[in-house]
Design an enzyme around this catalytic site. Sequence first.
Site, PDB file in Angstrom:
ATOM      1  N   GLY A  73      84.682  61.554  75.457  1.00  0.00           N
ATOM      2  CA  GLY A  73      84.997  60.234  74.911  1.00  0.00           C
ATOM      3  C   GLY A  73      83.787  59.357  74.660  1.00  0.00           C
ATOM      4  N   TYR A  77      84.536  50.340  79.706  1.00  0.00           N
ATOM      5  CA  TYR A  77      84.088  49.390  80.734  1.00  0.00           C
ATOM      6  C   TYR A  77      84.875  49.620  82.013  1.00  0.00           C
ATOM      7  CZ  TYR A  77      83.730  45.021  83.356  1.00  0.00           C
ATOM      8  OH  TYR A  77      83.550  44.101  84.357  1.00  0.00           O
ATOM      9  N   LEU A 139      91.037  57.276  79.319  1.00  0.00           N
ATOM     10  CA  LEU A 139      91.037  58.627  79.871  1.00  0.00           C
ATOM     11  C   LEU A 139      89.749  59.332  79.471  1.00  0.00           C
ATOM     12  CD1 LEU A 139      93.751  59.635  81.181  1.00  0.00           C
ATOM     13  CD2 LEU A 139      93.975  61.121  79.199  1.00  0.00           C
ATOM     14  N   GLY A 140      89.128  60.038  80.391  1.00  0.00           N
ATOM     15  CA  GLY A 140      87.945  60.827  80.066  1.00  0.00           C
ATOM     16  C   GLY A 140      87.764  61.922  81.100  1.00  0.00           C
ATOM     17  N   CYS A 169      86.155  52.849  73.475  1.00  0.00           N
ATOM     18  CA  CYS A 169      86.436  54.241  73.095  1.00  0.00           C
ATOM     19  C   CYS A 169      86.100  54.513  71.632  1.00  0.00           C
ATOM     20  CB  CYS A 169      87.883  54.605  73.413  1.00  0.00           C
ATOM     21  SG  CYS A 169      88.281  54.322  75.147  1.00  0.00           S
TER      22      CYS A 169
END
Length: 213
Positions: A73, A77, A139-140, A169
């Site tokens: 991704g 923050y 999500l990552g 993102c």
Amino acid sequence: MYQDKILVRQLGLQPYEPISRAMHEFTDTRDNSTLDEIWLVEHYPVFTQGQAGKAEHILMPGDIPVIQSDRGGQVTYHGPGQQVMYVLLNLKRRKLGVRELVTLLEQTVVNTLAELGIEAHPRADAPGVYVGEKKICSLGLRIRRGCSFHGLALNVNMDLSPFLRINPCGYAGMEMAKISQWKPEATTNNIAPRLLENILALLNNPDFEYITA
């Protein structure tokens, strides 16, 4: 089965870099007998730039540090009032594919928000969870030797203004949301147990041990 057990660590509020190092060390040294772990943590303010990240998406970081991350991704923050959940899972042992894990994490958040009366959904074109058009969870993930690390970040009652300093993102103008906009009483203390309960349910309710820092 003993290896099915999960250790859950509640780490509280922590700087990003030491937790990231610990997560890498855990993943690099684990073997087939290592129990899976879930880490619940909040971070001090930080922008993290994912592997696909482009510098132009960091508009004006100001006094908030920018740290390179090896998760998938773009830039995001982290700050107090955001519940981060790192999932350190042996995917082969749990018979989970990467796409299945992403879906499982998104569904964990959707189910948690549904319990609070908040209707949320994933998006095929942009990983994460959304309420309407606003993003409430990022999500990552990274997979190494068949094991996952990194995870999700759910906005609970945080200050959202630092997101204005980036294209979250990689999407210019992406609006962010937090649970407390609908549930003013929401805190990470009362959201974390729900999040944990929902991910364990989707992992078929393995035994778990809860460890506080």
